[in-house]
Design an enzyme around this catalytic site. Structure first.
Site, PDB file in Angstrom:
ATOM      1  N   ASP A  95      14.555  -2.490   2.477  1.00  0.00           N
ATOM      2  CA  ASP A  95      13.851  -1.643   3.436  1.00  0.00           C
ATOM      3  C   ASP A  95      14.085  -2.208   4.837  1.00  0.00           C
ATOM      4  OD1 ASP A  95      11.948   0.367   4.285  1.00  0.00           O
ATOM      5  OD2 ASP A  95      10.575  -1.302   4.629  1.00  0.00           O
ATOM      6  N   ASP A 147       7.842  -3.958   1.509  1.00  0.00           N
ATOM      7  CA  ASP A 147       6.596  -4.595   1.919  1.00  0.00           C
ATOM      8  C   ASP A 147       5.590  -4.703   0.793  1.00  0.00           C
ATOM      9  OD1 ASP A 147       5.586  -2.075   1.607  1.00  0.00           O
ATOM     10  OD2 ASP A 147       5.321  -1.682   3.737  1.00  0.00           O
ATOM     11  N   ASP A 192       6.343   0.667  -0.412  1.00  0.00           N
ATOM     12  CA  ASP A 192       7.516   0.788  -1.269  1.00  0.00           C
ATOM     13  C   ASP A 192       7.190   0.531  -2.739  1.00  0.00           C
ATOM     14  OD1 ASP A 192       9.305   1.216   0.949  1.00  0.00           O
ATOM     15  OD2 ASP A 192       9.075  -0.907   1.403  1.00  0.00           O
TER      16      ASP A 192
END
Length: 760
Positions: free
Chosen positions: A449, A648, A652
């Site tokens: 991410d 995180d 997610d």
């Protein structure tokens, strides 16, 4: 290997002491209060938070080989016979088991040594005794051996029999059989020599006895157990070190400003504590006064101190360095970061790796197979061996029983997992279970991410671009009002940007969050919408006039948010998030490990590609809403990829759960330890490089242990049975077999302990 002389002295290697140490006499065995729990992790709900005092009434003990076995108080495992150990280690750990085994060993050694010397002297020094002298020596050997066999080894018989009752015969079953056979045969030979055939008589006209075999086996088993228990204690050194970091007292600040030193146990959420330079921070909390640098290496593995000021969060057990701080407690006791870390590590250490299934399958038939081999060896030597065939048959059957070591096989995997879990915690890497350690090693694709992982995760407002007819402060006040209730990084950037420019947020009504698009609300009679292009389209706002400015911002890796008022574009907010300084080097290192790097983000393609252009990233997947990230992971897996997802741990979560290995980036005490298989306590991608290296080193270590354990038994059992005798005339002495067996588990543990210093 010893050449077979007139007397077939083949001293078996006692079963690995590795197993367990005899529990104190009064300790209940594992079958008494066994709360067989699925070692898997129902423990999150009952995670130990602080180690109870050693030897306390409520201390739960478990078996390193069978973590589902749990009981209150020490004892031995009903399945494998090993000494149980505390589920949660304590800084001042109870060493009564070690002391009990050590005491028994020295007593057994003192009695066994003269027995061995008396038994071997005639053959080592060519001494000749009369029949009467030899008979007296046999009585002396019996008198010295009886306490060793009947007292020092008594707990081994109990463990071996308990394994039979539980339909799980163990190494103590083999040890007990070997010792009893050698001792009972020798006793019969002393008191009823006439029942043996004449060819059994030795040069003194006596039937050979093997008291030294029985006594030496017990002493060597105790020696190996002592060494193993000591080595096993070092496998939990990491948890003990973490527990030892917790301060015992805190300097509490009263409402009137007075200070008193109190036990850490009575500090409550909301209390304020003062931390002077050089002291440990006692609780997780927030700085309310003062500024200092704090050594957080115990938490992150990073040696550089972190600057702290008003409003910053701090973690208990980290060390204050230069300045004085006043901290308001937010998490204490079981909720503290240190307690959570210790709990996660303890659970991981007791979990089972997939590789353990191999050892489990072998263990189910290992002991019965060894007994059958011993019976076959006895029959072969008795019916086809040279005279005295009965002596050969007994000695070699005993050697087979003693040299076999299922314990080394059973410890091969869990002992490496225990050490690796602790080592990871010291580096700021928390593995949720053993499967995560093993699976991470095979990952070939890393999905990352962007916000908070590749970038700092704290975007700042770079520019406010009003459209014609609108003022900068006007639209900033409206945008800040819309975002002030949100914790999203971009929302915080706008709110903080307004505060930094002394712009007062207006009042908003009818607030509405549109997932993946933005937020909406009303200010007076005006309808407001703040978000991405998709939201603007649904509001009927034309964003073409801002296209060039938005593209220019995105080309620099920045994100643009649109504000529409009554369906008309009012302005654009440009938010930037810097790439972490450590990210480029970390990604290069990950590439060097052979991983394919994929950046997955909800940002626009232009912004994402601008960030990726300066980094070694193989693929960029942008404009992905949170709910769709799991689908991207699934698509990569369908292509045969072994995927690790780094995010995180909250937004997610679906993708983290779908990945083969989900990795949460932790920040301070907001670490999301429940949402991923691996948690990096500090949000730094360099930690995943170390995590993968540790995973690979651990799996390599497990295979080394399994290879040794399988190889040891595959080679040792046939040698003990005497397969080389027809060719070389050599036999494996039962004493040598006992020594080899007792050291086998110690060798496995010693190899696993190398992970504590492995370069990762």
């Amino acid at each position: 290997m010893t050449h077979h002389r007139e007397k077939t002295h083949h001293h078996h290697a006692h079963d690995k002491s590795g197993a367990s140490g005899p529990a104190p006499a009064a300790a209940p065995h594992a079958g008494d209060a066994c709360c067989s729990s699925k070692h898997k992790h129902d423990a999150h709900s009952a995670r130990p938070t602080a180690a109870p005092p050693p030897g306390g009434k409520d201390v739960i003990y478990t078996c390193p080989m069978h973590p589902e076995v749990r009981q209150i108080g020490p004892g031995s495992c009903p399945k494998c016979g090993m000494a149980l150990e505390p589920l949660m280690p304590h800084v001042e750990e109870d060493d009564s088991d070690v002391r009990a085994v050590r005491r028994k060993f020295w007593i057994a050694f003192a009695l066994a040594l003269p027995v061995v010397l008396l038994g071997m002297a005639p053959h080592l020094f060519d001494l000749m005794f009369t029949h009467a002298q030899a008979r007296i020596l046999h009585y002396v050997e019996l008198a010295l051996t009886a306490p060793v066999v009947l007292w020092a080894a008594a707990d081994y018989y109990r463990r071996g029999w308990l394994g039979v009752v539980q339909r799980s015969p163990n190494m103590y079953t083999l040890i007990g059989l070997g010792v009893i056979v050698a001792f009972v045969y020798s006793v019969i030979a002393v008191f009823l020599p006439g029942i043996f055939p004449p060819q059994m008589l030795d040069a003194h006209g006596m039937v050979p006895v093997y008291f030294e075999v029985a006594a030496a086996i017990v002493a060597l088993v105790l020696l190996g157990e002592w060494l193993e228990l000591t080595a096993r204690g070092r496998t939990s050194a990491a948890i003990k070190q973490l527990l030892g970091l917790a301060p015992k007292t805190a300097r509490r600040v009263g409402a009137d400003g007075t200070e008193e030193e109190v036990s850490i146990d009575i500090i409550m959420v909301g209390d304020r504590v003062r931390v002077r330079p050089g002291e440990k921070i006692p609780v997780d909390g927030r700085v309310v006064s003062g500024a200092s640098s704090v050594d957080e290496s115990m938490l992150t593995g990073e040696p550089l101190p972190v600057e702290k000021k008003d409003g910053d969060r701090v973690v208990g057990a980290t060390v204050n360095q230069t300045g004085a701080l006043v901290i308001q407690a937010e998490r204490v006791g079981a909720e503290s970061m240190l307690s959570q870390i210790v709990g996660v590590v303890a659970e991981a250490q007791r979990s089972r790796a997939p590789l353990q299934r191999l050892a489990d399958k072998v263990s189910t038939w290992f002991v019965p197979a060894v007994v059958l081999v011993a019976i076959a060896a006895f029959a072969a030597w008795y019916f086809a061996g040279p005279p005295p065939s009965l002596a050969f048959a007994i000695v070699n059957a005993v050697a087979v029983l003693i040299i076999a070591c299922p314990c080394a096989l059973g410890l091969a995997t869990p002992i490496s997992i225990m050490v690796a879990s602790g080592r990871g915690a010291q580096m700021g890497i928390l593995f949720r279970d053993a499967a995560a350690i093993e699976t991470l090693r095979g990952v070939d694709t890393l999905v990352i991410d962007k916000t908070g992982t590749i970038t700092i995760g704290k975007p700042t407002l770079s520019a406010v671009l009003p459209e014609a007819g609108f003022q900068e402060n006007e639209i900033l006040a409206l945008a800040a009002a819309l975002e002030q209730s949100s914790e999203h990084p971009i929302a915080r950037a706008i709110v903080d940007g307004a505060a930094g420019r002394s712009v007062q947020a207006t009042t908003i009504e009818g607030f509405q969050s549109v997932t993946g698009q933005g937020v909406k609300g009303t200010s007076g009679t005006r309808a407001l919408a703040l978000g991405n292009a998709t939201l603007m389209k649904s509001e009927g706002a034309d964003i073409e006039s801002a296209r060039e400015r938005v593209e220019a911002a995105r080309s620099k890796g920045m994100t643009a948010m649109y504000l529409a008022i009554d369906g008309r574009l009012a302005g654009v907010f440009v938010v930037g998030d810097k790439v972490k300084e450590t990210t480029p080097a970390a990604l290069e290192a990950l590439k060097a490990l052979g991983l394919r790097i994929v950046m997955l983000t909800g940002d626009s393609a232009g912004t994402a590609k601008a960030v990726a252009a300066t980094l070694p990233i193989d693929e960029v997947i942008a404009d992905v809403q949170p709910a769709a990230k799991a689908n991207v992971v699934a698509r990569l897996q369908s292509q045969g990829k072994k995927v690790a997802m780094i995010g995180d741990g909250i937004n997610d979560a679906p993708a983290l759960a779908r990945a083969d290995v989900g990795i949460a980036m932790g920040t301070g005490t907001d670490i999301a330890m429940e949402s991923a298989h691996v948690t990096l306590v500090k949000g730094d991608l360099r930690a995943i490089v170390r995590a993968i290296a540790l995973s690979r080193a651990t799996v390599r270590n497990i295979w080394q242990n399994l290879t040794f354990a399988f190889g040891y038994n595959a080679l040792g059992v046939p040698l003990a049975a005497g397969v080389l005798y027809p060719v070389t005339g050599w036999l494996l002495s039962p004493l040598i077999a006992a020594l080899a067996m007792s050291l086998s588990s110690v060798s496995v543990i010693g190899n696993a302990l190398r992970l504590r210093t492995a370069r990762v």
